[in-house]
Design an enzyme around this catalytic site. Sequence first.
Site, PDB file in Angstrom:
ATOM      1  CE  LYS A   9      -3.859  -2.296   2.390  1.00  0.00           C
ATOM      2  NZ  LYS A   9      -4.775  -2.253   3.568  1.00  0.00           N
ATOM      3  CE1 TYR A  49      -9.138  -3.083   0.483  1.00  0.00           C
ATOM      4  CE2 TYR A  49      -8.358  -1.030  -0.489  1.00  0.00           C
ATOM      5  CZ  TYR A  49      -8.119  -2.179   0.256  1.00  0.00           C
ATOM      6  OH  TYR A  49      -6.866  -2.417   0.779  1.00  0.00           O
ATOM      7  CG  PHE A  57     -13.478   1.260   7.133  1.00  0.00           C
ATOM      8  CD1 PHE A  57     -12.926   0.681   6.003  1.00  0.00           C
ATOM      9  CD2 PHE A  57     -14.294   0.476   7.944  1.00  0.00           C
ATOM     10  CE1 PHE A  57     -13.164  -0.651   5.696  1.00  0.00           C
ATOM     11  CE2 PHE A  57     -14.536  -0.859   7.652  1.00  0.00           C
ATOM     12  CZ  PHE A  57     -13.973  -1.427   6.512  1.00  0.00           C
ATOM     13  NE  ARG A  85      -6.247 -12.287   5.032  1.00  0.00           N
ATOM     14  CZ  ARG A  85      -6.857 -11.091   5.049  1.00  0.00           C
ATOM     15  NH1 ARG A  85      -6.815 -10.277   3.994  1.00  0.00           N
ATOM     16  NH2 ARG A  85      -7.485 -10.688   6.116  1.00  0.00           N
ATOM     17  CB  THR A  91      -7.604  -6.231   9.678  1.00  0.00           C
ATOM     18  OG1 THR A  91      -8.064  -7.317   8.876  1.00  0.00           O
ATOM     19  CG2 THR A  91      -7.957  -4.910   9.014  1.00  0.00           C
ATOM     20  NE  ARG A 102      -2.252  -5.777   7.197  1.00  0.00           N
ATOM     21  CZ  ARG A 102      -3.439  -6.215   6.777  1.00  0.00           C
ATOM     22  NH1 ARG A 102      -4.093  -7.135   7.458  1.00  0.00           N
ATOM     23  NH2 ARG A 102      -3.968  -5.729   5.668  1.00  0.00           N
ATOM     24  CG  ASN A 112      -3.619  -2.515   7.030  1.00  0.00           C
ATOM     25  OD1 ASN A 112      -3.449  -2.117   5.877  1.00  0.00           O
ATOM     26  ND2 ASN A 112      -4.715  -3.135   7.415  1.00  0.00           N
ATOM     27  CG  HIS A 115      -5.174  -6.251  -0.569  1.00  0.00           C
ATOM     28  ND1 HIS A 115      -6.398  -6.287   0.049  1.00  0.00           N
ATOM     29  CD2 HIS A 115      -5.255  -7.126  -1.609  1.00  0.00           C
ATOM     30  CE1 HIS A 115      -7.187  -7.145  -0.607  1.00  0.00           C
ATOM     31  NE2 HIS A 115      -6.510  -7.657  -1.613  1.00  0.00           N
ATOM     32  CD  GLU A 126      -8.800  -9.165  -3.827  1.00  0.00           C
ATOM     33  OE1 GLU A 126      -7.595  -9.452  -3.629  1.00  0.00           O
ATOM     34  OE2 GLU A 126      -9.615  -8.964  -2.904  1.00  0.00           O
TER      35      GLU A 126
HETATM   36  P1  DAT Z   1      -7.692  -6.891   5.388  1.00  0.00           P
HETATM   37  O1  DAT Z   1      -6.860  -5.810   4.736  1.00  0.00           O
HETATM   38  O2  DAT Z   1      -6.990  -7.484   6.557  1.00  0.00           O
HETATM   39  O3  DAT Z   1      -8.207  -7.914   4.413  1.00  0.00           O
HETATM   40  P2  DAT Z   1     -10.403  -5.833   5.399  1.00  0.00           P
HETATM   41  O4  DAT Z   1     -10.568  -6.430   4.047  1.00  0.00           O
HETATM   42  O5  DAT Z   1     -11.426  -6.164   6.428  1.00  0.00           O
HETATM   43  O6  DAT Z   1      -8.974  -6.168   6.028  1.00  0.00           O
HETATM   44  O7  DAT Z   1     -10.379  -4.244   5.266  1.00  0.00           O
HETATM   45  C1  DAT Z   1      -9.684  -3.626   4.194  1.00  0.00           C
HETATM   46  C2  DAT Z   1      -8.883  -2.469   4.735  1.00  0.00           C
HETATM   47  O8  DAT Z   1      -9.769  -1.471   5.251  1.00  0.00           O
HETATM   48  C3  DAT Z   1      -7.988  -2.836   5.916  1.00  0.00           C
HETATM   49  O9  DAT Z   1      -6.728  -3.313   5.483  1.00  0.00           O
HETATM   50  C4  DAT Z   1      -7.887  -1.543   6.665  1.00  0.00           C
HETATM   51  C5  DAT Z   1      -9.211  -0.884   6.428  1.00  0.00           C
HETATM   52  N1  DAT Z   1     -10.155  -1.141   7.526  1.00  0.00           N
HETATM   53  C6  DAT Z   1     -10.837  -2.287   7.773  1.00  0.00           C
HETATM   54  N2  DAT Z   1     -11.608  -2.193   8.856  1.00  0.00           N
HETATM   55  C7  DAT Z   1     -11.428  -0.929   9.300  1.00  0.00           C
HETATM   56  C8  DAT Z   1     -11.940  -0.183  10.397  1.00  0.00           C
HETATM   57  N3  DAT Z   1     -12.830  -0.723  11.246  1.00  0.00           N
HETATM   58  N4  DAT Z   1     -11.510   1.098  10.555  1.00  0.00           N
HETATM   59  C9  DAT Z   1     -10.616   1.638   9.702  1.00  0.00           C
HETATM   60  N5  DAT Z   1     -10.087   1.000   8.641  1.00  0.00           N
HETATM   61  C10 DAT Z   1     -10.483  -0.269   8.452  1.00  0.00           C
HETATM   62 MG    MG Z   2      -9.569  -7.782   2.885  1.00  0.00          MG
END
Ligand code: DAT
Ligand code: MG
Length: 150
Positions: A9, A49, A57, A85, A91, A102, A112, A115, A126
């Site tokens: 990222k 996304y 968010f 993962r 996350t 992370r 973080n 991805h 994706e």
């Molecule tokens: P991951 O990246 O672990 O697959 P995710 O798909 O649930 O997590 O979410 C995508 C991204 O969105 C994540 O890397 C960071 C952001 N994110 C997720 N949940 C969040 C939250 N509750 N507040 C702020 N950012 C968040």
């Molecule tokens: Mg995700």
Amino acid sequence: MERTLVLVKPDGIQRGLAGEIIARIERRGLRIVGMKMLRMDDALAKRHYGVHEGKPFFAGLVRFITSGPVLAAVFEGPRAVQIVRNTMGKTDPLDSNSGTIRGDLGVDMGRNLIHGSDSPENAELEIANFFKPDELVSYKRDVDQWIIET
Ligand code: DAT
Ligand code: MG
């Protein structure tokens, strides 16, 4: 054999951690089958996304992921999705164990670093958002260190 999409990222690129992040996954034993630098536009960010659309968010996530260049990579190997993962950590970097990307390199859930696709089905979708088929290489099975023919 499975493929998964990895993005370093904008925070990872800005901090100069792209090599470190990619190296950790490569060292784990997965192979790079495609890689490119790009700046994601709004449309690509929203497609990538899309599952998070409507969440509080979402707008900030799109703004962040489009804020600078990313490195997109496809990794291949047995159970590649879950291997990446686990190598990434949770996350929220706060919940991520030391030894994970992370957990070792991150602090903030919104920054973080990486991805990784969360299922083989999503990985295929994706990958197609970022790469044309001819931008991905394939390896011969007989030079493939993790295939043991039985
Ligand atoms: P991951 O990246 O672990 O697959 P995710 O798909 O649930 O997590 O979410 C995508 C991204 O969105 C994540 O890397 C960071 C952001 N994110 C997720 N949940 C969040 C939250 N509750 N507040 C702020 N950012 C968040
Ligand atoms: Mg995700």
